[in-house]
Design a protein around this motif. Sequence first.
Motif, PDB file in Angstrom:
ATOM      1  N   SER A 172       0.890  -1.317  -0.002  1.00  0.00           N
ATOM      2  CA  SER A 172      -0.275  -0.164   0.083  1.00  0.00           C
ATOM      3  C   SER A 172       1.207   1.693  -0.162  1.00  0.00           C
ATOM      4  CB  SER A 172      -0.975   0.207   1.091  1.00  0.00           C
ATOM      5  OG  SER A 172      -0.362   0.521   2.642  1.00  0.00           O
ATOM      6  N   ARG A 173       0.223   2.635  -0.794  1.00  0.00           N
ATOM      7  CA  ARG A 173       0.971   3.575  -0.124  1.00  0.00           C
ATOM      8  C   ARG A 173      -0.444   4.444   0.071  1.00  0.00           C
ATOM      9  NH1 ARG A 173      -1.030   6.702  -4.788  1.00  0.00           N
ATOM     10  NH2 ARG A 173      -2.470   5.407  -5.578  1.00  0.00           N
ATOM     11  N   THR A 174       0.395   6.271   0.985  1.00  0.00           N
ATOM     12  CA  THR A 174      -0.831   6.536   1.393  1.00  0.00           C
ATOM     13  C   THR A 174      -0.461   8.433   0.249  1.00  0.00           C
ATOM     14  OG1 THR A 174       0.890   7.021   2.801  1.00  0.00           O
ATOM     15  CG2 THR A 174      -0.550   5.500   3.917  1.00  0.00           C
ATOM     16  N   GLU A 175      -1.699   8.361   0.577  1.00  0.00           N
ATOM     17  CA  GLU A 175      -1.778   9.766   0.442  1.00  0.00           C
ATOM     18  C   GLU A 175      -2.283  10.768   0.843  1.00  0.00           C
ATOM     19  OE1 GLU A 175      -3.852  11.694  -4.680  1.00  0.00           O
ATOM     20  OE2 GLU A 175      -2.005   9.887  -4.215  1.00  0.00           O
ATOM     21  N   GLN A 176      -2.472  12.118   1.203  1.00  0.00           N
ATOM     22  CA  GLN A 176      -3.364  12.950   1.876  1.00  0.00           C
ATOM     23  C   GLN A 176      -4.349  13.332   1.572  1.00  0.00           C
ATOM     24  OE1 GLN A 176      -0.871  15.863   2.846  1.00  0.00           O
ATOM     25  NE2 GLN A 176       0.051  15.223   5.183  1.00  0.00           N
ATOM     26  N   VAL A 177      -5.344  13.372   2.140  1.00  0.00           N
ATOM     27  CA  VAL A 177      -6.648  13.063   1.388  1.00  0.00           C
ATOM     28  C   VAL A 177      -7.178  14.743   2.665  1.00  0.00           C
ATOM     29  CG1 VAL A 177      -6.945  11.509   0.015  1.00  0.00           C
ATOM     30  CG2 VAL A 177      -7.693  11.703   2.325  1.00  0.00           C
ATOM     31  N   ARG A 178      -7.977  15.512   2.065  1.00  0.00           N
ATOM     32  CA  ARG A 178      -9.061  16.278   2.592  1.00  0.00           C
ATOM     33  C   ARG A 178     -10.609  16.305   3.165  1.00  0.00           C
ATOM     34  NH1 ARG A 178     -12.578  21.822   0.058  1.00  0.00           N
ATOM     35  NH2 ARG A 178     -12.988  22.716   2.179  1.00  0.00           N
ATOM     36  N   ILE A 179     -10.645  16.240   4.585  1.00  0.00           N
ATOM     37  CA  ILE A 179     -11.814  15.390   4.778  1.00  0.00           C
ATOM     38  C   ILE A 179     -12.484  16.612   5.896  1.00  0.00           C
ATOM     39  CG2 ILE A 179     -12.656  14.253   7.151  1.00  0.00           C
ATOM     40  CD1 ILE A 179     -10.422  12.744   7.131  1.00  0.00           C
ATOM     41  N   ARG A 180     -13.883  16.676   5.311  1.00  0.00           N
ATOM     42  CA  ARG A 180     -15.069  17.725   5.922  1.00  0.00           C
ATOM     43  C   ARG A 180     -15.958  17.187   7.171  1.00  0.00           C
ATOM     44  NH1 ARG A 180     -16.920  21.900   0.994  1.00  0.00           N
ATOM     45  NH2 ARG A 180     -17.193  22.960   3.268  1.00  0.00           N
ATOM     46  N   ARG A 181     -16.563  17.877   7.630  1.00  0.00           N
ATOM     47  CA  ARG A 181     -17.926  17.443   8.044  1.00  0.00           C
ATOM     48  C   ARG A 181     -19.114  17.298   7.508  1.00  0.00           C
ATOM     49  NH1 ARG A 181     -18.274  16.885  14.227  1.00  0.00           N
ATOM     50  NH2 ARG A 181     -20.674  17.763  13.536  1.00  0.00           N
ATOM     51  N   LEU A 182     -19.916  16.678   7.394  1.00  0.00           N
ATOM     52  CA  LEU A 182     -21.098  16.109   6.980  1.00  0.00           C
ATOM     53  C   LEU A 182     -22.128  17.307   6.859  1.00  0.00           C
ATOM     54  CD1 LEU A 182     -22.689  14.574   5.220  1.00  0.00           C
ATOM     55  CD2 LEU A 182     -23.743  12.926   7.066  1.00  0.00           C
ATOM     56  N   ASP A 183     -22.275  18.072   8.236  1.00  0.00           N
ATOM     57  CA  ASP A 183     -23.237  18.728   8.325  1.00  0.00           C
ATOM     58  C   ASP A 183     -23.128  20.223   7.898  1.00  0.00           C
ATOM     59  OD1 ASP A 183     -20.748  19.584  10.355  1.00  0.00           O
ATOM     60  OD2 ASP A 183     -21.966  19.010  12.723  1.00  0.00           O
ATOM     61  N   GLN A 184     -21.166  20.653   7.212  1.00  0.00           N
ATOM     62  CA  GLN A 184     -20.661  21.989   6.709  1.00  0.00           C
ATOM     63  C   GLN A 184     -21.040  21.571   5.324  1.00  0.00           C
ATOM     64  OE1 GLN A 184     -16.872  22.400   8.490  1.00  0.00           O
ATOM     65  NE2 GLN A 184     -17.545  22.729  10.456  1.00  0.00           N
ATOM     66  N   VAL A 185     -21.703  20.094   5.070  1.00  0.00           N
ATOM     67  CA  VAL A 185     -21.952  20.606   3.691  1.00  0.00           C
ATOM     68  C   VAL A 185     -23.328  20.036   2.780  1.00  0.00           C
ATOM     69  CG1 VAL A 185     -19.334  19.614   3.085  1.00  0.00           C
ATOM     70  CG2 VAL A 185     -21.038  18.005   3.564  1.00  0.00           C
ATOM     71  N   MET A 186     -24.406  19.443   4.277  1.00  0.00           N
ATOM     72  CA  MET A 186     -25.552  19.766   4.192  1.00  0.00           C
ATOM     73  C   MET A 186     -26.342  20.854   2.733  1.00  0.00           C
ATOM     74  SD  MET A 186     -26.570  16.966   7.127  1.00  0.00           S
ATOM     75  CE  MET A 186     -28.165  16.378   6.121  1.00  0.00           C
ATOM     76  N   ASP A 187     -25.961  22.368   3.427  1.00  0.00           N
ATOM     77  CA  ASP A 187     -26.997  22.661   2.574  1.00  0.00           C
ATOM     78  C   ASP A 187     -26.533  22.919   1.055  1.00  0.00           C
ATOM     79  OD1 ASP A 187     -27.959  23.497   5.364  1.00  0.00           O
ATOM     80  OD2 ASP A 187     -26.668  24.769   5.906  1.00  0.00           O
ATOM     81  N   GLU A 188     -25.825  22.965   1.723  1.00  0.00           N
ATOM     82  CA  GLU A 188     -25.013  22.904  -0.369  1.00  0.00           C
ATOM     83  C   GLU A 188     -26.016  21.877  -1.101  1.00  0.00           C
ATOM     84  OE1 GLU A 188     -21.053  24.057  -2.847  1.00  0.00           O
ATOM     85  OE2 GLU A 188     -21.216  23.534  -0.728  1.00  0.00           O
ATOM     86  N   ALA A 189     -25.513  20.437  -0.437  1.00  0.00           N
ATOM     87  CA  ALA A 189     -26.312  19.902  -1.294  1.00  0.00           C
ATOM     88  C   ALA A 189     -27.548  19.334  -1.462  1.00  0.00           C
ATOM     89  CB  ALA A 189     -25.646  18.944  -0.735  1.00  0.00           C
ATOM     90  N   LEU A 190     -28.043  19.430  -0.741  1.00  0.00           N
ATOM     91  CA  LEU A 190     -28.927  19.870  -0.814  1.00  0.00           C
ATOM     92  C   LEU A 190     -29.921  21.558  -1.095  1.00  0.00           C
ATOM     93  CD1 LEU A 190     -30.545  18.357   2.741  1.00  0.00           C
ATOM     94  CD2 LEU A 190     -30.261  17.602   0.779  1.00  0.00           C
ATOM     95  N   GLU A 191     -29.437  22.422  -1.932  1.00  0.00           N
ATOM     96  CA  GLU A 191     -29.266  22.654  -2.316  1.00  0.00           C
ATOM     97  C   GLU A 191     -30.461  23.156  -3.538  1.00  0.00           C
ATOM     98  OE1 GLU A 191     -27.580  27.826  -4.886  1.00  0.00           O
ATOM     99  OE2 GLU A 191     -26.557  25.973  -3.763  1.00  0.00           O
TER     100      GLU A 191
END
Length: 295
Positions: free
Chosen positions: A179-198
């Motif tokens: 395996s290898r590792t790579e950095q990924v961005r993590i966000r909270r679900l409650d912080q993206v819900m409004d945009e997703a449901l717009e």
Amino acid sequence: MTTMFRKALGALPRLGVQVLDLGPGAAVVSRRGGYTATKTSVDSWMVGGKRPDTDTDTSADSWGLHKAAAADLCTRHVAELLANYEVNCVFDVGANKGQYGRQLRESGYRGRIVSFEPVPEALERLRKSAGRDPDWRVCPFALGRSESVQDMHLGWKTMNSLLPPSAYGKKRYKRFADSRTEQVRIRRLDQVMDEALEGIAEPRPYLKMDTQGFDMEVFAGAGERIGDFVGMQSEVAVLRLYEGSPHMSEAIAAYEDAGFEITGMYPVTREKTTGRVVEFDCVLARAESAPARLR
């Protein structure tokens, strides 16, 4: 009166093609034959086969047939739940190449899909699938308990994870050795819900999680907004493949504490030698969120 379908089936054996007639409008056609079928419901059959001159299932073993049957039953169950609960936005967390989203469309779901996938190779394939669908959105990051950047373990095909493999996982899957590792961005679900449901007047979202041991972290990141979801789906582990992932009992207890109740459990993988289930797809719904016509 003999239909054209029946006439065609009757002619095929003369051409060296074997036919397993399942009833009106359904048949299995094969040049090798050897298929068997078991009726599972009014309009459903489970079809299995054998290699020529052997008693061995073509699916490699009976577990393969069990797995396919469980996956089909889960897909049908989720499609019915989405329709009954009038779901109009599915949060597809751990989307990989878009397999789940395509499955939703094939099952008849026409609402919005919001897919989350941080792995570049899978993300490219996901975007191609979603690009042909005007109501399928793609978010190029992972979800978790807090905003951060973390190392993800890659090279494990569909099993890439933010968690390292457990001792049991290493024993079960050789792919975990490399395996290898790579950095990924993590966000909270409650912080993206409004945009997703717009743009959705009366949102009735459904949360699907398949994050290789990280589902509870995604769930925690929903905070109080978890109450907005009418249903959810999570891959829960009986035998843990990833270090630090919760046991099935812990995960289900947390989901039930949040007001969800189990509507279906379907084996995802199991040990061929012992028959023990490794992971289940757990489907849950919030009964109080069911439309009045269902209560």
